[in-house]
Design a protein around this motif. Structure first.
Motif, mmCIF file in Angstrom:
data_model
loop_
_atom_site.group_PDB
_atom_site.id
_atom_site.type_symbol
_atom_site.label_atom_id
_atom_site.label_comp_id
_atom_site.label_asym_id
_atom_site.label_seq_id
_atom_site.Cartn_x
_atom_site.Cartn_y
_atom_site.Cartn_z
ATOM 1 N N ASP A 64 0.858 -1.181 0.000
ATOM 2 C CA ASP A 64 0.000 0.000 0.000
ATOM 3 C C ASP A 64 0.899 1.237 0.000
ATOM 4 O O ASP A 64 1.877 1.316 0.768
ATOM 5 C CB ASP A 64 -0.922 0.011 1.229
ATOM 6 N N THR A 66 0.447 4.129 1.171
ATOM 7 C CA THR A 66 0.422 4.965 2.379
ATOM 8 C C THR A 66 1.195 4.336 3.537
ATOM 9 O O THR A 66 1.300 4.929 4.612
ATOM 10 C CB THR A 66 -1.031 5.220 2.819
ATOM 11 N N VAL A 67 1.704 3.119 3.326
ATOM 12 C CA VAL A 67 2.446 2.403 4.367
ATOM 13 C C VAL A 67 3.936 2.544 4.111
ATOM 14 O O VAL A 67 4.428 2.271 3.008
ATOM 15 C CB VAL A 67 2.044 0.907 4.397
ATOM 16 N N SER A 68 4.683 2.972 5.136
ATOM 17 C CA SER A 68 6.131 3.145 5.005
ATOM 18 C C SER A 68 6.829 1.794 4.904
ATOM 19 O O SER A 68 6.256 0.753 5.246
ATOM 20 C CB SER A 68 6.680 3.920 6.197
ATOM 21 N N HIS A 71 6.962 0.468 9.002
ATOM 22 C CA HIS A 71 5.954 1.388 9.531
ATOM 23 C C HIS A 71 5.821 1.289 11.057
ATOM 24 O O HIS A 71 5.978 2.278 11.765
ATOM 25 C CB HIS A 71 4.601 1.108 8.869
ATOM 26 N N SER A 88 7.466 6.246 10.770
ATOM 27 C CA SER A 88 6.676 6.223 9.535
ATOM 28 C C SER A 88 6.336 7.636 9.072
ATOM 29 O O SER A 88 6.284 8.575 9.869
ATOM 30 C CB SER A 88 5.389 5.432 9.765
ATOM 31 N N THR A 89 6.060 7.751 7.767
ATOM 32 C CA THR A 89 5.702 9.053 7.191
ATOM 33 C C THR A 89 4.290 9.466 7.560
ATOM 34 O O THR A 89 4.047 10.619 7.958
ATOM 35 C CB THR A 89 5.829 8.990 5.651
ATOM 36 N N ASN A 90 3.356 8.555 7.439
ATOM 37 C CA ASN A 90 1.943 8.888 7.669
ATOM 38 C C ASN A 90 1.443 8.560 9.071
ATOM 39 O O ASN A 90 0.275 8.750 9.372
ATOM 40 C CB ASN A 90 1.076 8.166 6.631
ATOM 41 N N THR A 92 1.362 6.116 12.870
ATOM 42 C CA THR A 92 0.688 4.919 13.384
ATOM 43 C C THR A 92 -0.369 5.362 14.375
ATOM 44 O O THR A 92 -0.088 6.160 15.284
ATOM 45 C CB THR A 92 1.694 3.973 14.073
ATOM 46 N N GLY A 113 -0.950 4.394 7.911
ATOM 47 C CA GLY A 113 -1.381 5.134 6.717
ATOM 48 C C GLY A 113 -2.884 5.034 6.601
ATOM 49 O O GLY A 113 -3.616 5.490 7.484
ATOM 50 N N GLU A 114 -3.358 4.404 5.517
ATOM 51 C CA GLU A 114 -4.805 4.250 5.330
ATOM 52 C C GLU A 114 -5.252 2.790 5.500
ATOM 53 O O GLU A 114 -6.384 2.452 5.151
ATOM 54 C CB GLU A 114 -5.200 4.756 3.932
#
Length: 458
Positions: A64, A66-68, A71, A88-90, A92, A113-114
């Motif tokens: 995905d 949106t997943v680093s 993560h 992670s970027t987005n 947890t 992420g999502e």
């Protein structure tokens, strides 16, 4: 993914053991992917450190955007599971709150992420080999069911695992807790008993967590609660199901963080005690009825051991009777075998609603009455006027007012349950589905109650 985990050498030792006649159930934990391309994927947490991300070398690889790459990780520590963000970027998220590191409970929602995941327990059944011994730390039993329990205790007592004991009043939950403590690495520490049902509701928080001077009217000095008193040892929480709902989150937080806060204070205090809890109710049924918190249940039910009623282990009666006789008459020669045949048959055939506690009282009464009938002409261990039973005319249950309050209450509740269920089965012609509908009792809980009172399924 789940199947692969079964052969993984990093697979952790099981954390939940539930005695169920000839089997035990082992609980581990898993992540269930709730959204995304692999919705429904289950990943069993196989080691002490499980990495989740989009990189190919992650333990759980998620495709995905949106997943680093790396993560988050789920780490198993001594007492629980911890989720840790790996930069992670987005972010947890745990139950909709962004975290860097936090304890995770069964039923919690994780988001990377999502992509959403649910953290859930998973069970596996294995055969249980009964112990070859008939004694464990002062507990006695030659029956198959008790030797099963001894097998569990032999493995669990030396560990730090939290234990939940379930059984009717008088089945020996307190004795089991003491035997576990004596066979643990904490044997030289204190063994503290905290009975939720024997303390006034307004005092439970103070007695459990302690209080500061001036915290409330009458708090003239600082007091250490049971959790502090048990430092270095074991805290036995009896009648856990009586703990008020509003206090359950505070106990959960203390157990997970290994810290407590006294009433009237904002300062956290480190605590170090093993928890053994006990209840005479089916605690999972209490959870499904919203009378007990699910997260606290999973935190305490690391090892769950149901204790059988005496009527389900009658072959242990002679062994227990001989033990009680040695306590009552230390230098005596009387044994169960020396009783007359009629008395032995009555002791072996009695239903023992009060279980081991009632048996001991009857044995003591036998010695005082020179082996005359301790159960009375009607097979009761107390006079009919004081027995916890419904008379034939349908009048109210009668309590034994000479007993301690808690025991008298427990026995009258047990008598009501037996009578209600007996009439329910008769009215519904032993149709369990119909009985569950009429009584508005969950069918699983109904089976538990029927088993508890020896009424079977008809």
């Amino acid at each position: 993914m789940t199947e692969e985990g079964k052969d993984n050498p990093r697979k952790p030792r099981p954390t939940v053991v539930v005695n169920d006649r000839s089997q035990i159930r082992l609980q581990r934990c898993k992540l269930v992917q709730m959204t995304g391309a692999n919705k429904g994927l289950e990943f069993e947490l196989a080691g002490s450190d499980n990495r989740v991300g989009s990189a190919a070398d992650c333990d759980l690889c998620i495709d995905d955007d949106t997943v680093s790459n790396y993560h988050f990780a789920i780490v198993r520590d001594k007492h629980s599971y911890v989720v840790r963000d790996l930069g992670s970027t987005n972010g947890t998220f745990l139950d909709n709150s962004r975290i860097k590191e936090a304890y995770i409970r069964p039923g919690s929602l994780l988001r990377a992420g999502e992509v959403y995941f649910r953290f859930e327990p998973v069970y596996e059944r294995i055969e249980l080999v009964p112990s070859e011994t008939t004694e464990f730390g002062g507990l006695l039993g030659q029956s198959f069911r008790m030797r099963e329990i001894f097998a569990v205790l032999e493995k669990i007592a030396p560990t730090e695992a939290t234990i939940l004991l379930q059984g009717e009043t008088g089945t020996g939950k307190g004795a089991v807790a003491r035997s576990i403590h004596k066979n643990s690495a904490r044997r030289d520490g204190p063994f503290v008993v905290f009975d939720c049902g024997a303390i006034a509701p307004t005092l439970v928080e103070s007695e459990l967590f302690g209080h500061e001077r001036g915290a409330f009217t009458g708090a003239v000095q600082q007091r250490n609660g049971a959790l502090e008193q048990a430092n270095g040892g074991t805290l036995f929480i009896d009648e856990l199901s009586d703990l008020a709902l509003d206090l359950q989150p505070k106990l959960l937080r203390a157990l997970e963080d290994r810290e407590l806060t006294r009433v009237g204070s904002h300062k956290s205090i480190k605590m170090d005690c093993r928890i053994i809890a006990a209840t005479q109710r089916d605690l999972w049924s209490e959870v499904t009825a919203a009378r007990f918190r699910e997260d606290l249940y999973f935190r305490l039910a690391v090892v769950t051991i149901p204790l059988p009623p005496l009527r389900d282990r009658r072959e242990d009666i002679p062994l227990l009777a001989d033990c009680f006789l040695r306590e009552i008459v230390p230098n005596g020669t009387t044994s169960f075998e020396s009783f007359n045949t009629d008395l032995k048959n009555k002791l072996l055939s009695h239903a023992w609603p009060g279980n081991i506690r009632e048996l001991r009282n009857s044995i003591e009464r036998t010695m005082l009455m020179d082996q005359s009938d301790p159960l009375g002409a009607n097979g009761q261990s107390r006079p009919p006027s004081a027995a916890s039973a419904i008379p034939d005319n349908g009048s109210l249950l009668q309590a034994d007012y000479d007993l301690p309050f808690k025991q008298a209450k427990d026995e009258i509740i047990a008598a009501f349950e037996r009578e209600y269920l007996s009439r329910l089965l008769e009215r519904t012609e032993h149709n369990i589905a119909k009985a569950a509908r009429e009584s508005k009792i969950d069918r699983k809980h109904l089976y538990t109650l029927l088993s508890k009172h020896g009424l079977g399924e008809g």
